[in-house]
Design a protein around this motif. Structure first.
Motif, PDB file in Angstrom:
ATOM      1  N   ARG A  64    -137.295  43.195 -34.745  1.00 53.13           N
ATOM      2  CA  ARG A  64    -137.640  43.255 -36.155  1.00 53.13           C
ATOM      3  C   ARG A  64    -139.087  42.850 -36.429  1.00 53.13           C
ATOM      4  NH1 ARG A  64    -135.261  40.454 -41.165  1.00 53.13           N
ATOM      5  NH2 ARG A  64    -135.231  38.603 -39.884  1.00 53.13           N
ATOM      6  N   LEU A  65    -139.434  41.618 -36.009  1.00 53.68           N
ATOM      7  CA  LEU A  65    -140.775  41.104 -36.285  1.00 53.68           C
ATOM      8  C   LEU A  65    -141.851  41.995 -35.688  1.00 53.68           C
ATOM      9  CD1 LEU A  65    -140.734  37.265 -35.767  1.00 53.68           C
ATOM     10  CD2 LEU A  65    -141.460  38.550 -37.755  1.00 53.68           C
ATOM     11  N   ILE A  66    -141.631  42.374 -34.425  1.00 51.55           N
ATOM     12  CA  ILE A  66    -142.648  43.138 -33.712  1.00 51.55           C
ATOM     13  C   ILE A  66    -142.864  44.490 -34.381  1.00 51.55           C
ATOM     14  CG2 ILE A  66    -143.176  44.216 -31.499  1.00 51.55           C
ATOM     15  CD1 ILE A  66    -141.789  41.896 -30.153  1.00 51.55           C
ATOM     16  N   SER A  67    -141.762  45.155 -34.765  1.00 53.56           N
ATOM     17  CA  SER A  67    -141.952  46.468 -35.365  1.00 53.56           C
ATOM     18  C   SER A  67    -142.566  46.355 -36.754  1.00 53.56           C
ATOM     19  CB  SER A  67    -140.625  47.224 -35.425  1.00 53.56           C
ATOM     20  OG  SER A  67    -139.637  46.433 -35.991  1.00 53.56           O
ATOM     21  N   TYR A  68    -142.217  45.318 -37.510  1.00 46.79           N
ATOM     22  CA  TYR A  68    -142.838  45.129 -38.829  1.00 46.79           C
ATOM     23  C   TYR A  68    -144.346  44.955 -38.701  1.00 46.79           C
ATOM     24  CZ  TYR A  68    -138.429  44.304 -41.317  1.00 46.79           C
ATOM     25  OH  TYR A  68    -137.218  44.425 -41.885  1.00 46.79           O
TER      26      TYR A  68
END
Lengths: 190, 219
Positions: free
Chosen positions: A70-74
């Motif tokens: 989640r964090l990385i793709s955001y």
């Protein structure tokens, strides 16, 4: 009604800058001049809206399979959006590009943008609600920036103790502004 | 320029170049989660882990990372460690995780961490980078704990959950609300400015051996 509530809540009641402390770097950094502050706010609103749409799409079609990304793709999506905005502004208005300077690429590390994507996910907003939330948050950021720039312009020439001048005074002004914005909390009592 | 050694790199982050009070970096977490001492401490510890780990990795990989895409690589590395912290806290300390909320994830965009990678870890060997990261992170943790402590004492009449003043104390509720964060940090910055001014004045006095003139500066 629901949408209006989301907008007003994000804009004034839970103002991103003054109630959640998100996006403080540009808030203190580019609030020296009124017109720059306004344009920074608009650029932020643009990035916020696109991020909201992207976050919604990611949440629905991609992250259900790999929640730990989640964090990385955001952050990846935000960085690309900022790059796009930067190119757009450079093409359309080189003067503005110069005025925003280092703070333009720094929108990437503006907590407001990532914060919006996370809040939107936590509250499970649908597509339209997400966009309205982003617009409200953007309007709130712009409002805070413009008010702050106005106050700073007027205090520049006033007679203040050397000790307080600069960063400390900006914090006190922000604190008082934040107190003023708390007054909006009673707007929707239901 | 003086020679770099482990001790001085470690110490500078705690006091001389304190990330919050001197460089004014990483404002969002240092105001948002510091409504109590323990929250500030937890946030500091999480940042400590992320900063030290990503400094090690960035410093070790500095010759492999291509220059044009370095910022994206740093962010990717930081995001990985933040994800680890986020999931571990959710598993082991659910209360703290709930209190800090989205701000754990927001460590990714803490300018302090990215700033240290760009300014220090990408140019120095692993050992020095660890010392620098630990010093900076410790300075950050101390600052957060201090802000959290002040706000908890004034706003709640307690420290780390223990009541300090007894039942007759009327808490300053504003201090645990958002405006209190701005006021506390503003006040602390003022104190630091005072120290800095005094030190500079003393240095100048030693150099010139002239009495200091108060009032507007004459150019």
């Amino acid at each position: 009604m629901e949408l209006l509530w989301i907008f007003v809540s994000a804009c004034v009641i839970n103002n991103f800058t003054l109630a959640y402390f998100l996006g403080l770097c540009p808030f203190f950094g580019v609030s020296g001049r009124l017109d720059t502050a306004l344009k920074m706010g608009v650029a932020n609103t643009f990035v916020l809206t696109i991020t909201s749409v992207c976050a919604y799409l990611l949440n629905t079609y991609f992250l259900v399979y790999v929640p730990y990304l989640r964090l990385i793709s955001y952050i990846f999506v935000i960085a690309s959006t900022v790059q796009l905005t930067e190119m757009l502004i450079k093409k359309m208005s080189p003067v503005l590009f110069k005025a925003l300077g280092i703070f333009l690429p720094l929108i990437t590390t503006n907590c407001a943008i990532l914060g919006l994507a996370l809040f939107q996910t936590n509250r499970e907003y649908n597509f339209v609600e997400g966009v309205v939330f982003a617009l409200g948050a953007g309007a709130g950021l712009t409002l805070a920036l413009v008010i702050m720039a106005g106050i700073r312009r007027d205090t520049e020439l006033s007679n203040v103790q050397d000790l307080v001048r600069g960063a400390a005074m900006n914090f006190f002004i922000a604190g008082i502004l934040s107190m003023a914005f708390m007054g909006f909390a009673g707007l929707f009592s239901s | 320029m003086s020679e770099k050694n482990l001790q001085s790199e470690f110490l500078k982050g705690i006091w001389q170049e304190n990330p919050v009070f001197v460089a004014v970096l990483g404002l969002c977490p240092s105001l948002a989660v510091t409504n109590s001492c323990i929250n500030g401490l937890a946030m500091g510890a999480a940042t400590f882990f992320v900063l030290v780990c990503s400094s090690i990795l960035v410093s070790a990989l500095k010759s492999v990372i291509p220059k044009p895409v370095r910022i994206s690589m740093y962010v990717l590395i930081i995001a990985t460690f933040v994800t680890i912290v986020d999931f571990s806290l959710a598993a082991w300390l659910p209360d703290i995780h709930k209190a800090l909320g989205a701000f754990i994830a927001l460590i990714v965009v803490n300018c302090l961490i990215l700033g240290r990678q760009e300014a220090f870890a990408s140019k120095n060997p692993v050992g020095l980078s660890i010392a620098d990261a630990m010093g900076m992170a410790l300075g950050f943790t101390l600052a957060l704990t201090l802000i959290g402590g002040i706000r908890e004492i004034l706003g709640n009449g307690s420290l780390l959950g223990f009541s300090l003043f007894g039942p007759h104390f009327e808490p300053w509720v504003i201090m645990v609300l958002p405006p209190g964060g701005f006021f506390t940090l503003g006040g602390l910055l003022m104190v630091f400015q005072y120290w800095k001014d005094r030190k500079q004045a003393r240095l100048r006095a030693e150099q010139n051996r002239e009495p200091l003139v108060k009032g507007p500066m004459v150019v």
